[in-house]
Design a protein around this motif. Structure first.
Motif, mmCIF file in Angstrom:
data_model
loop_
_atom_site.group_PDB
_atom_site.id
_atom_site.type_symbol
_atom_site.label_atom_id
_atom_site.label_comp_id
_atom_site.label_asym_id
_atom_site.label_seq_id
_atom_site.Cartn_x
_atom_site.Cartn_y
_atom_site.Cartn_z
ATOM 1 N N ALA A 142 -8.740 9.547 -1.016
ATOM 2 C CA ALA A 142 -8.709 8.156 -0.549
ATOM 3 C C ALA A 142 -10.067 7.813 0.049
ATOM 4 C CB ALA A 142 -7.609 7.980 0.498
ATOM 5 N N ASN A 143 -10.418 6.556 0.007
ATOM 6 C CA ASN A 143 -11.603 6.077 0.718
ATOM 7 C C ASN A 143 -11.306 6.174 2.209
ATOM 8 O OD1 ASN A 143 -13.610 4.586 1.977
ATOM 9 N ND2 ASN A 143 -13.534 2.887 0.522
ATOM 10 N N PHE A 144 -12.104 6.921 2.962
ATOM 11 C CA PHE A 144 -11.780 7.156 4.371
ATOM 12 C C PHE A 144 -11.794 5.869 5.193
ATOM 13 C CE2 PHE A 144 -16.424 7.484 4.585
ATOM 14 C CZ PHE A 144 -16.722 6.826 5.782
ATOM 15 N N ARG A 145 -12.369 4.794 4.654
ATOM 16 C CA ARG A 145 -12.401 3.529 5.380
ATOM 17 C C ARG A 145 -11.122 2.704 5.195
ATOM 18 N NH1 ARG A 145 -17.713 3.888 3.183
ATOM 19 N NH2 ARG A 145 -19.322 4.144 4.762
ATOM 20 N N GLN A 146 -10.237 3.157 4.340
ATOM 21 C CA GLN A 146 -9.014 2.406 4.118
ATOM 22 C C GLN A 146 -8.077 2.503 5.322
ATOM 23 O OE1 GLN A 146 -8.178 4.309 0.233
ATOM 24 N NE2 GLN A 146 -8.021 2.250 -0.609
ATOM 25 N N SER A 147 -7.210 1.523 5.445
ATOM 26 C CA SER A 147 -6.272 1.471 6.562
ATOM 27 C C SER A 147 -5.118 2.451 6.336
ATOM 28 C CB SER A 147 -5.704 0.057 6.695
ATOM 29 O OG SER A 147 -4.843 -0.230 5.598
ATOM 30 N N PRO A 148 -4.374 2.792 7.393
ATOM 31 C CA PRO A 148 -3.203 3.669 7.222
ATOM 32 C C PRO A 148 -2.210 3.126 6.200
ATOM 33 C CG PRO A 148 -3.764 3.514 9.539
ATOM 34 C CD PRO A 148 -4.642 2.526 8.817
ATOM 35 N N GLU A 149 -1.990 1.817 6.193
ATOM 36 C CA GLU A 149 -1.047 1.234 5.252
ATOM 37 C C GLU A 149 -1.532 1.380 3.809
ATOM 38 O OE1 GLU A 149 -2.260 -0.277 7.959
ATOM 39 O OE2 GLU A 149 -0.466 -0.082 9.206
ATOM 40 N N GLU A 150 -2.834 1.204 3.597
ATOM 41 C CA GLU A 150 -3.387 1.344 2.248
ATOM 42 C C GLU A 150 -3.270 2.781 1.758
ATOM 43 O OE1 GLU A 150 -6.893 -2.031 2.055
ATOM 44 O OE2 GLU A 150 -7.209 -0.279 3.337
ATOM 45 N N VAL A 151 -3.556 3.730 2.635
ATOM 46 C CA VAL A 151 -3.472 5.139 2.243
ATOM 47 C C VAL A 151 -2.020 5.542 2.016
ATOM 48 C CG1 VAL A 151 -3.964 7.516 2.953
ATOM 49 C CG2 VAL A 151 -5.638 5.709 3.380
ATOM 50 N N ALA A 152 -1.098 4.976 2.811
ATOM 51 C CA ALA A 152 0.321 5.267 2.615
ATOM 52 C C ALA A 152 0.765 4.816 1.221
ATOM 53 C CB ALA A 152 1.153 4.586 3.689
ATOM 54 N N TRP A 153 0.215 3.680 0.773
ATOM 55 C CA TRP A 153 0.544 3.219 -0.575
ATOM 56 C C TRP A 153 0.011 4.191 -1.631
ATOM 57 C CZ3 TRP A 153 -1.693 1.822 -5.172
ATOM 58 C CH2 TRP A 153 -0.860 1.150 -6.066
ATOM 59 N N LEU A 154 -1.191 4.715 -1.412
ATOM 60 C CA LEU A 154 -1.747 5.705 -2.339
ATOM 61 C C LEU A 154 -0.861 6.946 -2.389
ATOM 62 C CD1 LEU A 154 -5.591 5.631 -1.561
ATOM 63 C CD2 LEU A 154 -4.279 4.190 -3.121
ATOM 64 N N ALA A 155 -0.359 7.353 -1.229
ATOM 65 C CA ALA A 155 0.504 8.534 -1.165
ATOM 66 C C ALA A 155 1.766 8.327 -1.992
ATOM 67 C CB ALA A 155 0.858 8.850 0.290
ATOM 68 N N ARG A 156 2.388 7.167 -1.825
ATOM 69 C CA ARG A 156 3.640 6.898 -2.545
ATOM 70 C C ARG A 156 3.386 6.734 -4.041
ATOM 71 N NH1 ARG A 156 4.228 3.458 1.917
ATOM 72 N NH2 ARG A 156 3.698 1.637 0.639
ATOM 73 N N SER A 157 2.364 5.971 -4.392
ATOM 74 C CA SER A 157 2.132 5.683 -5.810
ATOM 75 C C SER A 157 1.680 6.916 -6.585
ATOM 76 C CB SER A 157 1.099 4.562 -5.958
ATOM 77 O OG SER A 157 -0.159 4.951 -5.463
ATOM 78 N N SER A 158 0.987 7.831 -5.916
ATOM 79 C CA SER A 158 0.513 9.045 -6.604
ATOM 80 C C SER A 158 1.578 10.133 -6.654
ATOM 81 C CB SER A 158 -0.724 9.596 -5.902
ATOM 82 O OG SER A 158 -0.403 10.082 -4.606
ATOM 83 N N GLY A 159 2.601 10.031 -5.790
ATOM 84 C CA GLY A 159 3.605 11.094 -5.708
ATOM 85 C C GLY A 159 3.074 12.339 -5.030
ATOM 86 N N ALA A 160 2.150 12.161 -4.069
ATOM 87 C CA ALA A 160 1.541 13.314 -3.386
ATOM 88 C C ALA A 160 2.596 14.128 -2.636
ATOM 89 C CB ALA A 160 0.468 12.839 -2.417
#
Length: 535
Positions: free
Chosen positions: A102-120
């Motif tokens: 993730a881009n470290f400058r992204q917000s917690p909500e944005e990174v949470a979306w990456l987590a869900r969409s990627s299936g991490a």
């Protein structure tokens, strides 16, 4: 799935079989064998050799395997540049897992979306990003860099000495979810594979930085989560050590001091960062004669900025055009094609097609258009990604008859040089005529006192759309908007001249330092600078 050579079948053809390739982590193993005592990562007064890095990556892979990570699992990374971030990448590859930075400058909500969409299934996170980790409640397991007895380094220490061989992988096995910047909506995960990335690395070595050896030195000045991470993999493939900035904050003086201290030969960045570096007074205080390749990508560089960089650095600029989906491999403009003299350079070109790639300018039906005609830039070849993860609708839009559609508009001259007009989504229609902001922006930057410029199309009751120019003045300067409009009227058709010109103290940029129209439009709206007509 792509298929490769196999054995003859009874009908005389070739029975296809999955193509096995070398796991990308094998580059580190190869360096440890051949260059074990040579530096791999340098940060401040700390040096990690290739042998040490290989041992640490193997130990980390063993620890992650103990945590249940295996082939195909996704590992989300929320971290600033560090040797641990690099280790997480190679350990993921070694296990056959998928690295999801993730881009470290992204917000917690944005990174949470990456987590869900990627299936991490696992998140590796810097300790300073506890809020991001907490937001990623869909991820069952977490590992913290700087987390003490239960953290990243403690896990490595516990498994030091354990050897984990690279997992068997095929050409189409995913290894990296490369998230797009999301300029037109939610970021999408472009699936990069072991075979595709191997081609990309070799292509970068051939087309961007020919002749590299372990005697070279690379300075990392951009986040490893995207283009700089690909660039560091290229250094890995060539056995070249990478120097990391000692602090999180970007400081041009520190950059130039490290270039001089380590005799840096190459670095990758974006045009806005190159502009900051060459305009800072420290560029004249430090020796940068060791530089051979200063690679810029992510956006075209405006001509005024090219001239300034060439004046300061000499013939070292290398431009490449390529989206994350093609991992930077569409065109290249090498140092030999850069010049301060407009008569000796194809001004505005992003270069010619990369080795092994095929570029076409196509119309709306997919037909190739004649030289000089504007159309969509489309590309085919081994660097094209496998598709977007779990997004069939986006895949259907992105591909046509095997061609990847970049969404960028441009034309190609008779010698194969490509010129980008702009994003298809940036073009606007004023009074029935197509307007491409790039052309106007170039002219704006020729006006004395204008440091940065971006042009948006906004609604207009009479003409349908008109241009709105957003500019940043050079320090100590205060250009007059009407004087700029008069300047432009003598250099382009009247319908192209922006109806309004606004000045901001700083140009809104993405987390990677790129100027994007979406972010600028959002900023203007938040500040109430768009009229009711244009909102």
């Amino acid at each position: 799935m792509n298929r490769g050579a196999g054995t003859p079948d009874p009908k005389g053809g070739i029975a296809p079989q999955t193509v096995r390739v070398a796991n990308l982590a094998h580059f580190l193993t190869r360096n440890a064998r051949r260059l074990g005592g040579a530096p791999a990562i340098i940060r401040g007064d700390r040096v990690w050799t290739w042998g040490q890095m290989d041992a640490r990556v193997s130990a980390l892979a063993a620890g992650l395997r103990e945590m249940g990570v295996g082939k195909g699992d996704r590992i989300l990374i929320q971290a600033r540049n560090s040797h641990q971030m690099f280790e997480s990448m190679i350990a993921a590859f070694r296990l056959g897992a998928v690295w999801v930075p993730a881009n470290f400058r992204q917000s917690p909500e944005e990174v949470a979306w990456l987590a869900r969409s990627s299936g991490a299934s696992l998140m590796i996170c810097d300790a300073e990003f506890a809020g991001h980790a907490a937001a990623c409640d869909s991820v069952a397991r977490h590992l913290t860099i700087g987390g003490g007895a239960d953290g990243f380094d403690a896990l490595v220490d516990r498994h030091m000495g354990t050897h984990v061989p690279p997992a068997d992988v095929g050409r189409d096995d995913p290894c990296w979810f490369f998230f797009t910047s999301g300029t037109t909506g939610r970021p999408k995960a472009a699936v990069l594979t072991h075979g595709q990335l191997t081609f990309v690395l070799l292509n970068h070595l051939h087309d961007l930085m020919p002749g590299m050896t372990p005697a070279d030195r690379s300075l990392c000045v951009a986040p490893l989560s995207h283009g700089a991470g690909i660039h560091q993999l290229v250094q890995l493939a060539a056995g070249v050590p990478t120097i990391l900035l000692p602090d999180a904050a970007f400081d041009p003086d520190v950059v130039w001091r490290l270039v001089a201290e380590h005799r840096v030969t190459n670095m990758f960045t974006v045009p806005t960062i190159v502009k900051m570096l060459v305009e800072h007074p420290s560029v004249d205080r430090h020796d940068h004669s060791s530089l051979r390749h200063v690679i810029y990508a992510g956006a075209p560089m405006y001509r005024a900025d090219q001239r300034r960089a060439l004046d300061k650095l000499g013939p070292v600029l290398v431009q490449y055009f390529g989206l994350g989906e093609v991992t930077g491999n569409i065109t290249v403009l090498p140092p030999s094609e850069h010049d301060v003299d407009d008569d000796r350079m194809r001004v505005g070109s992003c270069g010619y097609e990369r080795t092994g790639m095929h570029v076409q300018i196509q119309d709306g039906t997919g037909a190739e258009v004649p030289a000089g005609t504007t159309g969509e830039i489309c590309v085919a070849g081994p660097a094209v990604f496998a598709g977007y993860h779990d997004n069939p609708e986006a895949n259907a839009k992105a591909f046509r008859d095997g061609w990847f559609r970049t969404g960028d508009l441009g034309h190609m001259d008779g010698e194969g040089f490509v010129y980008i007009t702009g994003r298809e989504s940036d073009m606007f229609i004023s009074g029935g005529s197509n307007v491409y902001p790039r052309e106007i922006e170039e002219k704006l930057l020729d006006y004395p006192g204008v440091a940065e410029a971006a042009v948006l199309g906004v609604p207009d009751a009479k003409w349908g759309e008109v241009g709105l120019a957003v500019c940043v003045a050079e320090p100590g300067q205060a250009p007059d908007a009407e004087a700029i409009r008069a300047f432009l009227k003598g250099r382009m058709s009247g319908y192209k001249v922006p109806a309004r010109i606004l000045f901001l103290d700083a140009m809104p940029k993405s987390g990677y330092g790129k100027i994007t129209k979406k972010i600028i439009r959002e900023t203007l709206r938040e500040r109430g600078l768009l009229s009711s007509e244009t909102a």
